[in-house]
Design a protein around this motif. Structure first.
Motif, short mmCIF file in Angstrom:
data_model
loop_
_atom_site.label_atom_id
_atom_site.label_comp_id
_atom_site.label_asym_id
_atom_site.label_seq_id
_atom_site.Cartn_x
_atom_site.Cartn_y
_atom_site.Cartn_z
N LYS A 51 58.42 56.13 -5.06
CA LYS A 51 57.23 55.51 -4.41
C LYS A 51 56.80 56.62 -3.32
O LYS A 51 55.63 56.74 -3.09
CB LYS A 51 57.56 54.30 -3.72
N LEU A 52 57.55 57.11 -2.75
CA LEU A 52 57.39 58.38 -1.53
C LEU A 52 56.50 59.40 -2.47
O LEU A 52 55.75 60.14 -1.92
CB LEU A 52 58.47 58.68 -0.71
N VAL B 294 51.81 54.43 -4.92
CA VAL B 294 51.98 53.21 -5.68
C VAL B 294 50.85 52.80 -6.86
O VAL B 294 50.83 52.12 -7.40
CB VAL B 294 51.92 51.84 -4.76
N GLN B 295 49.75 53.75 -6.65
CA GLN B 295 48.77 53.58 -7.61
C GLN B 295 49.32 53.84 -9.10
O GLN B 295 50.09 54.91 -9.22
CB GLN B 295 47.52 54.34 -7.11
N PRO B 296 48.95 53.23 -10.05
CA PRO B 296 49.39 53.22 -11.46
C PRO B 296 49.15 54.97 -11.82
O PRO B 296 47.92 55.31 -11.53
CB PRO B 296 48.65 52.52 -12.42
N VAL C 289 54.00 52.60 -12.79
CA VAL C 289 53.96 51.72 -11.49
C VAL C 289 55.22 51.67 -10.71
O VAL C 289 56.16 51.90 -11.55
CB VAL C 289 53.40 50.33 -11.86
N PRO C 290 55.09 51.38 -9.53
CA PRO C 290 56.68 51.23 -8.84
C PRO C 290 57.36 50.06 -9.82
O PRO C 290 56.75 48.93 -10.29
CB PRO C 290 56.42 50.72 -7.48
N GLY C 291 58.73 50.26 -10.07
CA GLY C 291 59.51 49.05 -10.71
C GLY C 291 59.41 49.47 -12.20
O GLY C 291 60.20 48.49 -12.84
N GLU D 49 64.36 54.23 -6.29
CA GLU D 49 63.04 53.58 -6.22
C GLU D 49 62.06 54.03 -5.06
O GLU D 49 61.18 53.92 -5.36
CB GLU D 49 63.49 52.20 -6.20
N ASP D 50 62.78 54.05 -3.89
CA ASP D 50 61.74 54.42 -2.74
C ASP D 50 61.51 55.84 -2.99
O ASP D 50 60.27 55.91 -2.63
CB ASP D 50 62.48 53.95 -1.47
N VAL D 51 62.32 56.64 -3.49
CA VAL D 51 61.82 57.82 -3.52
C VAL D 51 60.74 58.19 -4.45
O VAL D 51 59.83 58.95 -3.95
CB VAL D 51 63.06 58.86 -4.09
N ILE E 83 67.81 53.82 -3.93
CA ILE E 83 67.24 55.00 -3.24
C ILE E 83 66.21 55.76 -4.12
O ILE E 83 65.21 55.71 -3.43
CB ILE E 83 68.50 55.88 -2.88
#
Lengths: 311, 439, 296, 258
Positions: free
Chosen positions: C115-116, C120-122, C220-222, C111-113, C109
């Motif tokens: 991103k939101l 996604v830009q560094p 970054v994401p991840g 992870e997506d939070v 959860i």
């Protein structure tokens, strides 16, 4: 036997679904393959042990097929090779990890899978790294199948594998060494004081689980016809545990029920919320853990009981 | 009640079992559809979403603009986006869903090379037109013949050869080089191309270090210390995204730029983010013939309009994946237009569409490009060197060279890695004249 | 050659400091709650993102250093109690597997939070690094932030935790619960409060690890995913809930990694796992873990 | 050579066992023989090292010094698994049951441990094994609990199941750690009567730790008194229990009315 009935109904429902929605044939084949791997995870969960690296054996099965394909041109032979390779890997790793419990067991499995992951990425000349290896579509009983026929054949084959594996594992779980798994979880010392090697109990189940994961990986490779190192990434191992809990560990139906529901939820979440499908899956898992800890099988049982009381 | 359900079920199952032998919808006849449905696979999560999301954004913007003009030949476009981050297994299921359930007419796949390699055979099986919009591996058309796939941009070979030619033209005295690439297929492939080509053109350049930090690394301190101690003339890196940003920042903080010349074939996509931390004099590639200040196209309405609309909506300058998405969309539009014209106004079949895409020449945001008969796109390669100017808070490209495909791309039927062995200093000499930055 | 060894040593130290900051919170939570918190990486990432955001707002480089600490504190204080009370506290009586899976769900959860919230830009904010400037060792330029501040803070953090756990009443209560929850409750310790406290400290340490890493790296994401696996390896290698063990293991992994980069680059990725396997072969309960005998 | 085959040689010989945990000497030079066929009671205050002795004999703890011989064979340092195979089974002070299994399955697992354990597809609850398990349960008056899950039992029943599980291993030497603690006083004697008569009938040697002096007096052939890791006294119950030193050490602490 209600479990057999449940499997029969389930198979029929899957076949119907696959017939009505051609694209689901592929997705369901993968779900069944995942279910096979999860069946192995479920055996270990009965012993209270969480493997956070079982994707390793999925990958061993899948890559065995990718490497063996140029020499072998038969679906069944390839699958046999996949299982064999996974069993051998399972024996090698299992001899080591069966000494460990709980976090050490989980993390050592994770470590082995991550080492294999980096090897698959690193040995570029052998594995083509993250690009992965293409698998030429093999024959089945000497017959070259195209497109939908191949998909149907593989789907049917997956169902057969599931039926056999589920029946054998169900019997194994009722045999002493299978029953001893949850004995190992609740009172490992008592097993030792009965003269039974708890390590051997776990080891045996571990090798079986590796073989099952290898079979699942093999079917996956035959369905996707392309294997990549992502198969063995730790989040994939986590997913397998996720599916095991989602389905429930009460009986051998759980892993397959869990796998099918997981794939369907994922596909539909991805279609509806391409940016947040992961969150949807997380919420589903959260709900299961908090509200239905015995998984879908547990829910079904309660539903059955409720129904019984009403009628 | 029960009997009817069972009979129905049997009937449904029977007809469904027969279904696979019925021909797919598209082969029956080509009526003008009510909309063109495009399935787009791109990274919406994970580190590669730094490319995936701008690509998707560009698709949203351009499709909206195209639809405002009446779509393609009067048919509106609808995009269905899927995330390729979970891997090939998931992607292949999603592609099947898009093809068989959502009835998409065209697939745009993908960013990762693994995805492209896996989707190409599926496209054949499903007879689904597939435009590879961003993936770079040269292996796709070298190792397979694909009836239903084309690529609307160049590939790894020119993307690496062009910066190498640029370097050797600018600094023919290079003696030593070190590489810092991400440890995965692209990092390994691009280094193999560079190394092979470099040994062919100018034998004797020594490789001081081959560093492959793991994919997703968040710290390059150790690598930077190594490079400081080794002092190579040139540091080559095809890293991208957050990792490239980190590498560049850490290298700047530790004054590595003062010791070595950097060659960064993908850095166009990082310029705005790293800003003037990145010093002047770094060789930067753009993965193709595009940049928001493209030396030839920068004053055209088409590019200016796209850049300003994109910035207004997403707050950033467009980077190369947005141009790649545009190339795919413009190619599709051009192909439909051409095929319909050749068809006497009738809507083309999938096969006609694919035949038209091969050999197609089309206009895109920054120029004109061609798709070869084998499906591979041919576009020039823009390479330049960074320069700080007052107009922008980040470096721009100066001394830009547009390398034509004839110079950097292996001909049809050859393998890139073999072909680069034939490069010589003469190839370097043939490079076009640099175009200086103009505000 | 000596210079090379020295450089590898310095790089290893700097890396070990970062690793320790991430792993120590995970170890603490695991030691007390017996839960391997998969969402630890997400807390790390959120701490890092928040720190970057706050540091960018800070204006001056020196204020931005303060912003890092503030961000970590805020994330720990908000996320810690809400996760522990809202989710974990509901399933302490259930099987360990479920607790693990709960944190896995949380990880998915969050992870997506991220991103939101952050896109996604560094994201990169290195004002704190620039504030401290460079240090030159043997002709090699380092940043003071990575070479001095981070290892220094890691040592301070280690000493503080050891002091807190061994010398203060609260700390001893935490250790008592970690050692034997039932026995601790028998002498009147409220283990629910200790759980809350330990998890909050752990979450705060995760966020602090993220906040301190933020100025050195692109977010970054991840980014959390990358960090967490390594921390798992550190925790298991160290032994259950061993703070000093985490420090020693982080040091081993850090040095192992940097020596690998210098002398056998291909081994870099597998070093932590190889170390883990070797340590566990020699000491099945981890580097600092004692063998537990169950009372029968 | 000849000596070892003598009938009168003790079944179990412990010599000079020493074990200390962090300053506490749980065993401080224990010498004890257990003769074939006898039933020996061990008494002593809590913390005297009684359970530690059982733990050392069964291989759970390794003595720091001394040796243990069983039927003339050195067993010091062997694992519990090896030792139980040689014929020493035990029950536990804190019942060690498989809590996710029924009582019958608990017993059946013990029975399976002796034979047929690794047959992969033969059910644990085969008819023959179930019948044998049930018969064992009946001996302890537990027949009605056969299909109850072990974690649903009360303390007394748990204790008895634990002892039943140890007897299911058909040992030469049975060690029982407070076999009837937690069992209702009214049932205690009846159960011990049945258990002891079965042991005597089958010629099983037994050692049991016990706090109830009545039980000791009634069932033991011999008593050994533990105190601070040493054996204070041993001999027939009547003699030992009458010893004032024993009375002070054991009964004074344990049984004195508060």
């Amino acid at each position: 036997m209600p479990l057999r009935l449940a499997f029969a109904v389930g198979f029929l429902a899957l076949a119907l679904l696959a017939a009505l929605q051609p694209w689901l044939r592929f997705v369901l084949t993968l779900a069944l393959a995942t279910g096979l791997a999860v069946l192995g995870i479920m055996m270990l969960l009965r012993a209270g042990q969480v493997s956070f690296g079982h994707a390793l054996y999925v990958a061993v099965g899948a890559y065995t097929i990718a490497f063996a394909r140029p020499q072998l041109d038969d679906v069944l032979l390839l699958l046999a090779a996949a299982v064999l390779a996974a069993v051998v890997a399972g024996i090698l790793v299992g001899l080591f990890v069966s000494r460990y419990r709980d976090i050490f067991f989980g993390m050592l499995n994770l470590a082995f899978s991550m080492v294999v992951y980096s090897l698959l990425e690193k040995l570029y000349w052998l594995t083509r790294g993250t690009d992965g290896i293409r698998v030429a579509r093999p024959r089945l009983f000497g017959v070259a199948l195209e497109g939908a026929r191949y998909e149907w054949a593989l789907f049917a084959l997956a169902l057969v594998c599931v039926a056999i594996a589920a029946a054998l594992v169900a019997r194994y779980l009722r045999a002493p060494a299978g029953e001893a798994l949850s004995a190992l979880k609740t009172r490992e010392t008592r097993l030792e004081f009965a003269g039974v090697s708890a390590r051997r109990v776990l080891f045996q189940a571990y090798v079986v689980s590796a073989g099952l994961a290898g079979l699942g990986g093999g079917i996956t490779a035959l369905a996707t016809l392309h294997v990549t190192p992502l198969l063995v990434y730790w989040t994939h191992s986590g997913e397998l545990v996720f599916v095991a809990i989602l389905g429930g560990t009460a009986n051998v139906l759980g892993p397959f029920l869990g796998a099918v529901v997981f794939e369907l939820v994922r596909v539909h979440a991805a279609a509806a919320f391409p940016d947040a499908w992961q969150m949807i899956l997380g919420l589903v898992l959260l709900g299961i853990v908090l509200l239905a800890a015995r998984g879908l099988v547990g829910l079904l049982e309660e539903l059955g009981r409720w129904w019984g009381r009403r009628v | 009640m029960i009997r009817t359900t069972r009979r129905q079920a049997v009937a449904v199952a029977a007809s469904a079992l027969a279904a696979p032998w019925i021909l797919p919808r598209s082969a029956i006849g080509q009526q003008k559809p009510s909309e063109i449905r495009i399935g787009i696979s791109t990274f919406l999560s994970g580190p590669a979403s730094v490319f995936g999301v701008p690509g998707r954004n560009a698709a949203d913007l351009l499709i909206e603009q195209m639809n405002a003009r009446g779509g393609i030949q009067g048919v509106p476009i609808k995009a269905l986006v899927i995330d390729e981050a979970p891997g090939v297994n998931f992607l292949l299921g999603e592609c099947r869903r898009l093809a068989q359930n959502e009835n998409v007419d065209v697939m745009f796949a993908s960013i990762s090379s693994a995805s492209c390699l896996a989707v190409a055979p599926l496209a054949e099986e499903l007879r689904l037109p597939n435009i590879m919009w961003d993936c770079g591996t040269q292996r796709i058309f070298e190792e397979g013949k694909w009836r239903y796939s084309v690529r609307t941009q160049a590939n790894a070979v020119p993307e690496i050869v062009a910066p190498l030619l640029y370097l050797l033209k600018m600094r023919p005295d290079v003696q030593t080089v070190a590489v810092v690439n991400q440890d995965y297929a692209w990092g390994r492939d691009s280094w193999a191309i560079w190394k092979t080509a470099m040994e062919a053109i100018k034998p004797g350049i020594r490789v001081l270090a081959e560093l492959f930090p793991k994919f997703g690394a968040t710290d390059f301190s150790t690598e930077i210390t190594r490079l400081q101690a080794l002092r190579p003339d040139v540091v080559f890196s095809t890293s991208w995204g957050g990792e490239l940003d980190t590498f560049l920042r850490q290298a700047a903080e530790r004054r590595l730029f003062e010791r070595s010349l950097f060659v960064l074939p993908l850095a166009e996509s990082s310029l705005e983010r790293v800003g003037k931390t990145l010093p002047e004099g770094v060789i930067v590639g753009a993965r193709g013939d595009h940049w928001f200040l493209h030396p030839i196209a920068k004053d055209t309405d088409r590019l200016k309009n796209f850049v300003s609309e994109y910035r207004k909506r997403y707050g950033q300058y467009p980077i190369y994946p947005t141009y790649h998405m545009a190339q795919a969309l413009f190619a599709l539009e051009a192909a439909y237009t051409k095929a319909i014209a050749a068809n006497g106004g009738a809507w083309p079949s999938r096969e006609q569409l694919m035949d038209t895409l091969r050999g197609l020449e089309f206009e895109h945001l920054t120029g004109r490009m061609k798709i070869r008969e084998d499906g591979q796109g041919l576009e020039p390669m823009l390479v330049g060197v960074t320069k700080h100017v007052p107009e922008y808070p980040f470096p721009v490209l100066d001394q830009m060279v547009l390398f034509p495909p004839e110079l950097t791309m292996n001909p049809m039927g050859t393998k890139g890695l073999e072909w680069v062995k034939g490069l010589t200093m003469e190839t370097v000499a043939k490079a076009p004249a640099p175009i200086p930055y103009k505000a | 050659m000596e210079l090379l060894l020295l450089l590898a040593l310095l790089d290893g130290l700097a890396y070990a400091a970062q690793l320790f900051m991430v792993a120590v919170g995970l170890t603490l939570v695991f030691g007390v709650l017996k839960i391997l918190n998969v969402a630890h990486g997400s807390l790390f990432a959120i701490g890092a993102y928040s720190a970057s955001t706050l540091a960018a707002l800070a204006g001056t480089p020196w204020l931005s250093l303060l912003a890092l600490a503030l961000a970590a504190l805020a994330v720990g204080a908000i996320a810690g109690p809400s996760i522990e009370r809202g989710l974990l506290a509901r399933i302490y009586d259930k099987e360990q597997v479920l607790q693990l899976l709960l944190t896995f769900a949380l990880f998915m959860i969050l992870e997506d939070v991220q991103k939101l919230v952050w896109g996604v830009q560094p994201v990169f904010e290195d004002a704190p690094v620039r504030a401290l400037g460079p240090v030159v060792v043997g002709g090699i330029v380092y940043t003071a932030y990575q070479l001095i501040l981070l290892p220094g803070l890691a040592v301070v953090c280690l000493l503080f935790l050891v002091w807190f756990l061994r010398r203060t009443v609260t700390g001893r209560m935490i250790l008592a619960v970690a050692h034997d929850r039932e026995a601790a409750e028998a002498i009147g310790i409220d283990s629910r409060r200790i759980y809350l406290l330990a998890f909050t400290i752990g979450a705060g340490l995760a966020a602090l690890g993220g906040a301190l890493a933020a100025p050195t790296t692109s977010l970054v994401p991840g980014v959390g995913v990358q960090t967490i696996v390594l921390s798992f390896a550190v925790v298991a290698t160290a032994g259950l809930g061993q703070i000093e063990g985490a420090a020693a293991t982080a040091l081993l992994v850090g040095l192992g990694r940097s020596f690998a980069v210098y002398f056998a680059p291909e081994l870099e990725v597998v070093v932590p796992y190889l170390l883990m396997v070797i340590v566990l072969v020699l000491r099945p309960s981890g580097l600092f873990g004692g063998r537990e005998l169950r009372r029968i | 050579m000849v000596g070892e085959t003598r009938v009168s040689s003790p079944l179990l010989e412990a010599r000079g066992l020493v074990l200390a945990f962090g300053g506490v000497r749980a065993a401080d030079g224990i010498d004890l023989d257990v003769n074939e066929g006898e039933i020996l009671a061990i008494i002593g205050p809590n913390g005297a090292g009684k359970t530690t002795f059982l733990n050392m004999v069964t291989g759970y703890l390794r003595p720091q010094a001394g040796s243990i011989r069983f039927r003339g064979r050195e067993i010091t340092g062997l694992t519990p698994r090896r030792i139980v195979r040689l014929g020493i089974a035990r029950s536990f002070q804190i019942p060690q049951l498989f809590t996710e299994h029924t009582v019958l399955e608990n017993l059946a697992l013990q029975l399976a441990a002796r034979e047929g354990f690794w047959a992969p597809f033969a059910p644990l609850l085969s008819r023959a094994r179930s019948e044998r398990a049930l018969a064992l349960l009946e001996r302890f008056g537990l027949g009605e609990l056969a299909s109850v899950r072990a974690d649903a039992l009360d303390e007394g029943a748990r204790k008895l199941v634990d002892v039943a599980m140890a007897t299911a291993l058909a040992p030469r030497l049975l060690l029982m750690d407070e076999p009837t603690s937690g069992v209702a006083a009214s049932e205690k004697h009846a159960i011990m009567d049945r258990l002891v008569s079965a042991l005597r009938r089958e010629g099983v040697t037994a050692v049991f730790v016990e706090h109830d002096m009545e039980v000791v007096a009634r069932h033991a052939d011999r008593v050994a008194v533990w105190s601070n890791g040493k054996i204070l006294a041993q001999g027939p119950p009547a003699t030992v229990l009458a010893d004032p030193a024993v009375h002070r050490e054991v009964l004074g602490v344990e049984v004195a009315p508060c």
